[in-house]
Design an enzyme around this catalytic site. Structure first.
Site, PDB file in Angstrom:
ATOM      1  N   VAL A   1      -9.483   0.369   4.081  1.00 43.53           N
ATOM      2  CA  VAL A   1      -9.644   0.636   5.151  1.00 43.53           C
ATOM      3  C   VAL A   1      -8.494   0.229   6.066  1.00 43.53           C
ATOM      4  O   VAL A   1      -8.166  -0.875   6.213  1.00 43.53           O
ATOM      5  CB  VAL A   1     -10.775  -0.113   5.546  1.00 43.53           C
ATOM      6  CG1 VAL A   1     -11.190   0.022   6.999  1.00 43.53           C
ATOM      7  CG2 VAL A   1     -11.825  -0.084   4.621  1.00 43.53           C
TER       8      VAL A   1
ATOM      9  N   ASP B   1       0.881  -1.103  -0.126  1.00 37.94           N
ATOM     10  CA  ASP B   1      -0.188   0.038  -0.177  1.00 37.94           C
ATOM     11  C   ASP B   1       0.852   1.203  -0.026  1.00 37.94           C
ATOM     12  O   ASP B   1       1.619   1.622   0.909  1.00 37.94           O
ATOM     13  CB  ASP B   1      -0.982   0.046   1.154  1.00 37.94           C
ATOM     14  CG  ASP B   1      -2.010   0.962   1.473  1.00 37.94           C
ATOM     15  OD1 ASP B   1      -2.436   1.602   0.168  1.00 37.94           O
ATOM     16  OD2 ASP B   1      -2.241   1.547   2.348  1.00 37.94           O
ATOM     17  N   HIS B   2       0.683   2.002  -1.153  1.00 37.67           N
ATOM     18  CA  HIS B   2       1.524   3.375  -0.955  1.00 37.67           C
ATOM     19  C   HIS B   2       2.952   2.956  -0.994  1.00 37.67           C
ATOM     20  O   HIS B   2       3.578   3.679  -0.365  1.00 37.67           O
ATOM     21  CB  HIS B   2       1.000   4.348  -0.155  1.00 37.67           C
ATOM     22  CG  HIS B   2      -0.245   4.848  -0.100  1.00 37.67           C
ATOM     23  ND1 HIS B   2      -0.608   5.907  -0.931  1.00 37.67           N
ATOM     24  CD2 HIS B   2      -1.457   4.553   0.543  1.00 37.67           C
ATOM     25  CE1 HIS B   2      -1.677   6.259  -0.906  1.00 37.67           C
ATOM     26  NE2 HIS B   2      -2.477   5.323   0.028  1.00 37.67           N
TER      27      HIS B   2
ATOM     28  N   HIS C   1      -9.132   5.712  -1.471  1.00 37.06           N
ATOM     29  CA  HIS C   1      -8.346   5.629  -0.384  1.00 37.06           C
ATOM     30  C   HIS C   1      -8.916   6.576   0.716  1.00 37.06           C
ATOM     31  O   HIS C   1      -9.701   7.476   0.318  1.00 37.06           O
ATOM     32  CB  HIS C   1      -6.836   6.188  -0.698  1.00 37.06           C
ATOM     33  CG  HIS C   1      -6.000   4.982  -1.464  1.00 37.06           C
ATOM     34  ND1 HIS C   1      -4.982   4.587  -0.879  1.00 37.06           N
ATOM     35  CD2 HIS C   1      -6.279   4.472  -2.637  1.00 37.06           C
ATOM     36  CE1 HIS C   1      -4.379   3.584  -1.824  1.00 37.06           C
ATOM     37  NE2 HIS C   1      -5.336   3.506  -2.878  1.00 37.06           N
TER      38      HIS C   1
END
Length: 294
Positions: A231, A82-83, A208
């Site tokens: 989430v 994530d990211h 997001h």
């Protein structure tokens, strides 16, 4: 089954629902997500950010564990960084066995964002790994970034961006932000922009900053074309509150029993969210003949 995000999000796009992408940092959270997916007949994506990879969820441990658990069940399970900002983090995730990666170059200008996403897509696609990118910028709720329309995704740019990068799904900025919103504030989302993005693009769209956005906003976002919702904060807060409540009610509870109670509480939250976004019941299988999660 252990899979990339691509096919499950295309299924979500074609059937007009969203898949929950949950940030996880330990075995209890992984089990809660996978068991919830099985019980709800739903796909699920497990997110781990680079910060979480360093602090808690070491990729060389988490990836084999997630893959083993996923291979025991009959619903699609993906593991996604994530990211991912640095190429080093993304390549480490790929080496450790992640099935999907997100390259977040949204803080760079348009051309540099394209260059970085294209480079990751070339590397990941060669290994059957799906790629998420971000255009516009989903900032931090505490800084009020969700109110800054300059950060919102431009529709014309999005068409060019997807075509030139070959990304498999696109995180768009329409008014949400990461982290906790100020007390009693629910963000106002630009649903008209979301509808334009949905009409202009064929790739699945990602939201997001889903935590704290409110059930009404989440439901409407799915109806307007969102196919993946991240989430993190909501589940972390729910787990913390459940932990404190359990200890208050039973100060003498044993550590293993505490973990079991926490896992069950997280499952309740996750399953409720899956129903909210329409992913429950999307995958049919015979639980008696299919492999069990162990």
């Amino acid at each position: 089954m252990y899979t990339s995000m691509k096919d499950m999000l295309l299924h979500a796009r074609d059937h007009q629902y969203a898949v929950m992408a949950v940030n996880v940092v330990n075995m209890e959270q992984v089990k809660a997500c996978i068991e919830s997916a099985v019980e709800e007949h739903s796909a699920v994506i497990l997110n781990i950010s680079p910060r979480q990879m360093i602090a808690h969820a070491y990729p060389q441990i988490m990836a084999p564990m997630v893959k083993h658990m996923a291979e025991q069940v009959c619903v699609p399970i993906a593991l996604n960084i994530d990211h991912g900002v640095n190429m080093e983090d993304i390549t480490q995730a790929i080496r450790c066995g992640y099935s999907s990666v997100m390259i977040d170059a949204s803080s760079y200008d348009f051309e540099e964002n394209i260059r970085r996403v294209s480079a990751v897509a070339s590397l990941a696609h060669a290994k059957g790994i799906s790629v998420e990118a971000e255009l516009g910028h989903v900032g931090t709720a505490a800084d009020g970034d969700g109110l800054n329309t300059d950060y919102y995704t431009d529709v014309a740019q999005a068409k060019e961006f997807v075509w030139r990068t070959g990304c498999d799904c696109l995180a768009v900025a329409i008014g949400t932000a990461h982290g906790s919103y100020p007390k009693n504030r629910i963000p106002r989302l630009d649903f008209d922009r979301l509808k334009e993005l949905k009409s202009a693009l064929t790739v699945p769209l990602v939201l997001h900053g889903g935590s704290g956005a409110g059930a009404e906003n989440i439901s409407k976002a799915v109806a307007c074309g969102i196919n993946k919702i991240n989430v993190c904060t909501d589940l972390m807060n729910h787990a913390k509150e459940s932990l404190l409540r359990t200890l208050k009610e039973d100060p003498d509870i044993q550590y293993m029993e505490l973990n079991e109670a926490l896992e069950e509480s997280m499952k309740g939250f996750i399953k409720s969210y899956m129903r909210l976004i329409g992913s429950s019941g999307q995958y049919s299988f015979d639980a008696h003949t299919g492999p069990e999660l162990d």
